[in-house]
Design a protein around this motif. Structure first.
Motif, PDB file in Angstrom:
ATOM      1  N   ILE A  85     -21.239   3.469  14.231  1.00  0.00           N
ATOM      2  CA  ILE A  85     -21.574   2.596  15.333  1.00  0.00           C
ATOM      3  C   ILE A  85     -22.524   3.569  16.211  1.00  0.00           C
ATOM      4  O   ILE A  85     -22.577   5.041  15.792  1.00  0.00           O
ATOM      5  CB  ILE A  85     -20.344   2.931  16.133  1.00  0.00           C
ATOM      6  CG1 ILE A  85     -19.591   2.734  15.574  1.00  0.00           C
ATOM      7  CG2 ILE A  85     -20.337   2.890  17.211  1.00  0.00           C
ATOM      8  CD1 ILE A  85     -17.823   2.656  15.739  1.00  0.00           C
ATOM      9  N   ALA A  86     -23.751   3.423  16.336  1.00  0.00           N
ATOM     10  CA  ALA A  86     -25.359   4.237  17.131  1.00  0.00           C
ATOM     11  C   ALA A  86     -25.331   3.536  18.109  1.00  0.00           C
ATOM     12  O   ALA A  86     -25.340   2.771  19.087  1.00  0.00           O
ATOM     13  CB  ALA A  86     -26.187   3.814  15.986  1.00  0.00           C
ATOM     14  N   GLY A  87     -26.073   4.487  19.265  1.00  0.00           N
ATOM     15  CA  GLY A  87     -25.793   4.625  20.883  1.00  0.00           C
ATOM     16  C   GLY A  87     -26.598   5.445  21.531  1.00  0.00           C
ATOM     17  O   GLY A  87     -26.271   6.561  20.986  1.00  0.00           O
ATOM     18  N   LYS A  91     -19.694   5.204  22.118  1.00  0.00           N
ATOM     19  CA  LYS A  91     -19.311   5.245  20.604  1.00  0.00           C
ATOM     20  C   LYS A  91     -17.588   5.452  20.471  1.00  0.00           C
ATOM     21  O   LYS A  91     -17.305   5.352  19.794  1.00  0.00           O
ATOM     22  CB  LYS A  91     -20.421   5.788  20.243  1.00  0.00           C
ATOM     23  CG  LYS A  91     -21.773   4.941  20.316  1.00  0.00           C
ATOM     24  CD  LYS A  91     -22.555   6.311  20.072  1.00  0.00           C
ATOM     25  CE  LYS A  91     -22.609   7.349  20.584  1.00  0.00           C
ATOM     26  NZ  LYS A  91     -23.568   7.708  22.221  1.00  0.00           N
ATOM     27  N   THR A  92     -17.350   7.035  20.902  1.00  0.00           N
ATOM     28  CA  THR A  92     -16.438   7.323  20.914  1.00  0.00           C
ATOM     29  C   THR A  92     -15.618   6.818  20.945  1.00  0.00           C
ATOM     30  O   THR A  92     -14.056   6.278  20.109  1.00  0.00           O
ATOM     31  CB  THR A  92     -16.138   8.948  21.434  1.00  0.00           C
ATOM     32  OG1 THR A  92     -17.606   9.841  21.099  1.00  0.00           O
ATOM     33  CG2 THR A  92     -14.974   9.881  20.743  1.00  0.00           C
ATOM     34  N   ALA A 136     -14.512   4.502  18.944  1.00  0.00           N
ATOM     35  CA  ALA A 136     -14.106   4.716  17.138  1.00  0.00           C
ATOM     36  C   ALA A 136     -12.196   4.995  17.354  1.00  0.00           C
ATOM     37  O   ALA A 136     -12.077   4.732  16.338  1.00  0.00           O
ATOM     38  CB  ALA A 136     -15.157   5.944  17.143  1.00  0.00           C
ATOM     39  N   ASP A 158     -17.050  11.198  14.129  1.00  0.00           N
ATOM     40  CA  ASP A 158     -17.712  11.603  15.651  1.00  0.00           C
ATOM     41  C   ASP A 158     -17.983  12.898  15.843  1.00  0.00           C
ATOM     42  O   ASP A 158     -17.345  13.658  16.833  1.00  0.00           O
ATOM     43  CB  ASP A 158     -16.198  11.369  16.460  1.00  0.00           C
ATOM     44  CG  ASP A 158     -17.031  11.271  18.037  1.00  0.00           C
ATOM     45  OD1 ASP A 158     -18.062  10.803  18.176  1.00  0.00           O
ATOM     46  OD2 ASP A 158     -16.476  10.729  18.884  1.00  0.00           O
ATOM     47  N   TYR A 159     -19.504  13.085  15.612  1.00  0.00           N
ATOM     48  CA  TYR A 159     -20.443  12.307  15.488  1.00  0.00           C
ATOM     49  C   TYR A 159     -20.909  12.891  14.167  1.00  0.00           C
ATOM     50  O   TYR A 159     -21.475  14.469  14.010  1.00  0.00           O
ATOM     51  CB  TYR A 159     -20.890  11.406  16.659  1.00  0.00           C
ATOM     52  CG  TYR A 159     -21.697  12.457  17.311  1.00  0.00           C
ATOM     53  CD1 TYR A 159     -23.473  13.137  17.381  1.00  0.00           C
ATOM     54  CD2 TYR A 159     -20.530  13.779  18.619  1.00  0.00           C
ATOM     55  CE1 TYR A 159     -23.691  13.972  18.263  1.00  0.00           C
ATOM     56  CE2 TYR A 159     -22.325  14.389  19.532  1.00  0.00           C
ATOM     57  CZ  TYR A 159     -23.196  14.488  18.446  1.00  0.00           C
ATOM     58  OH  TYR A 159     -24.394  15.300  19.625  1.00  0.00           O
ATOM     59  N   CYS A 212     -20.404   7.852  13.756  1.00  0.00           N
ATOM     60  CA  CYS A 212     -20.888   7.627  15.455  1.00  0.00           C
ATOM     61  C   CYS A 212     -22.509   8.891  15.501  1.00  0.00           C
ATOM     62  O   CYS A 212     -22.287   9.546  14.829  1.00  0.00           O
ATOM     63  CB  CYS A 212     -20.036   8.217  16.394  1.00  0.00           C
ATOM     64  SG  CYS A 212     -18.111   6.971  17.045  1.00  0.00           S
ATOM     65  N   MET A 258     -25.659   9.378  17.696  1.00  0.00           N
ATOM     66  CA  MET A 258     -26.413   9.145  19.046  1.00  0.00           C
ATOM     67  C   MET A 258     -27.809   8.966  18.583  1.00  0.00           C
ATOM     68  O   MET A 258     -28.420   9.959  18.126  1.00  0.00           O
ATOM     69  CB  MET A 258     -26.432  10.501  19.870  1.00  0.00           C
ATOM     70  CG  MET A 258     -26.604  10.396  20.490  1.00  0.00           C
ATOM     71  SD  MET A 258     -26.208  11.681  21.434  1.00  0.00           S
ATOM     72  CE  MET A 258     -25.000  12.162  21.701  1.00  0.00           C
TER      73      MET A 258
END
Length: 182
Positions: free
Chosen positions: A23-25, A31-32, A35, A135-136, A173, A175
């Motif tokens: 899960i990237a953003g 994201k957290t 998740a 995370d993360y 996750c 970033m």
């Protein structure tokens, strides 16, 4: 295993086993939250053993967020402990539900990929863990190379190998840089 989001489950053909999802953003895009919601949906709602590594947010805060999600209590009331008697009872029930679910939260602030692999193997052996969430990614340590992108690639590759070897699903996750970072 289902994420709890039907459209997402359709797109990824459920969480399945031996899979790695990222899960990237950019910062503060949820994201957290996503998740943690998946962890709640899998561990609390489906009773599937789940391990959640939080390298940034303390366990106490994550539990408060989970209770807010589980019982739709205002997170501000939970954070400030300004709920009324009925809301306090709902909060305590939520904490009880989470603590008695097969959700294990590890909030060690930083660890290496080898410590991650060791912990995951132990949890799979001891509890039958089927889902692992990290995370993360950028807060994990990697032994060896110092070039950041190569480190992240090596960590992700190691996680993929663990998912296949243990027949589990791992969600990570990550970033994305805001501008020309990295």
């Amino acid at each position: 295993m289902k994420t709890g989001y039907s459209k997402l489950d359709e797109m990824i053909n459920d969480l399945g086993n031996a899979k790695l999802f990222i899960i990237a953003g950019r910062p503060t895009l949820g994201k957290t939250t996503l998740a943690l919601s998946i962890a709640k949906n899998v561990a609390v709602d489906q009773c599937i053993p789940t391990l959640y590594f939080s390298l940034e947010v303390p366990k106490r805060i994550l539990i408060d967020r989970l209770v807010s999600n589980l019982h739709e209590l205002e997170s501000e009331k939970i954070r400030n402990k300004t709920y009324n008697e009925k809301e306090r009872e709902i909060y305590e029930t939520g904490v009880y539900q989470i603590k008695n679910s097969p959700l294990h939260i590890d909030d060690t602030p930083s660890f290496s990929i080898s410590a991650f692999i060791s912990k995951v193997r132990q949890m799979v052996s001891d509890y039958g863990t089927k889902l692992v969430i990290v995370d993360y990614l950028q807060l994990m340590e990697h032994e060896g190379e110092s070039y950041f992108n190569k480190e992240l690639t090596a960590i992700a590759h190691s996680m993929r190998e663990v998912a296949i070897d243990l027949n589990i699903t791992i969600i990570v996750c990550a970033m994305l840089p805001i501008t020309g970072e990295y």
